[in-house]
Design an enzyme around this catalytic site. Structure first.
Site: not given
Ligand code: PGA
Length: 248
Positions: A98, A233, A96, A211, A12-14, A172, A166
């Site tokens: 976010e 990340g 997600h 993470s 997931n490159w966001k 993150g 998640e």
């Molecule tokens: P992260 O993000 O690996 O940076 O913790 C995971 C995600 O939000 O899919």
């Protein structure tokens, strides 16, 4: 890992990277030639087509990070599932945390989007997960069960939909739940899927996200009912993403 299920390692490159970085990252992932898992990269919308080009000839799948619930219409700034399909996406991340936080998406909204994705024959990757306060108060499993009930549409299992667990507080942050806690949650998710979808729910892929790094991937991916990872990340560095995929 669930026996007989091909693991999925999804990046997931966001909202990261430039066009040239997206092309280079996709190209490096495509050259990784990972054997034991299916790989998926989910770039920002404007990079879908160039990333599709960079992945050409590889087995790495392409996905998007969201879509609108309608197939078309007066929705300025939004992107529909048919458009994503047109650009070569096979998967769409939905719900997600976010998006739930930044855009107020609730379970009903996520479900409507998932229905739109299913209507195009794409695979939804539906995210669920508790906040830290919910974990500390012992509500984590109940919260996730509620999110599953509200977010997964009928037809999810026939379409081989993917669930990503998640924990919000692990995204993150460099923090992860204990292996016991991950295993317990994945077992609960498996039970919920089996109760809702019967035998088909027994083989749906349940990813862990939050993470995931090369250093912890092997232990997490070895847990029962952990059928892959959703990586944020660490998916922005091809060597790290491929190392995670090779830990399967
Ligand atoms: P992260 O993000 O690996 O940076 O913790 C995971 C995600 O939000 O899919």
């Amino acid at each position: 890992m669930t026996p007989g299920v091909r693991p999925l390692i999804a990046g997931n490159w966001k909202m990261h990277g430039s066009l040239s970085e997206a092309r280079a990252l996709a190209g490096a992932v495509a050259e990784g030639k990972v054997q034991g898992a299916e790989l998926l990269v989910c770039p920002p919308f404007p990079y879908l087509l160039p990333v599709q080009g960079a992945l050409a000839g590889s087995t790495v799948a392409l996905g998007a990070q969201d879509c609108h619930a309608a197939a078309k219409g007066a929705h300025t700034g939004d992107i529909s599932a048919p458009m994503l399909k047109d650009c070569g996406a096979g998967f769409v991340i939905l719900g997600h945390s976010e998006r739930r936080a930044d855009h107020g998406e609730d379970d009903a909204a996520v479900r409507a989007k998932a229905e739109a994705v299913l209507a195009e024959g794409l695979v939804p990757v539906v995210c669920v997960g508790e906040s830290e306060a919910q974990r500390l108060s012992g509500e984590a499993e109940a919260v996730v069960a509620g999110q599953l009930a509200g977010s997964l549409p009928e037809g999810f299992a026939q379409a081989h939909g993917v669930v990503a667990y998640e924990p919000v507080w692990a995204i993150g942050t460099g923090r992860t739940p204990t292996e016991d806690d991950i295993a317990a949650m994945h077992a609960r998710i498996r039970a919920e899927l089996a109760a809702r979808f019967g035998a088909a729910g027994g083989t749906l892929r349940i990813l862990y996200g939050g993470s995931v790094k090369p250093g912890n991937a092997k232990a997490i991916l070895a847990l029962p009912h952990v059928d892959g990872a959703l990586v944020g990340g660490a998916s922005l560095v091809a060597a790290d993403f491929l190392a995670i995929a090779s830990a399967v």
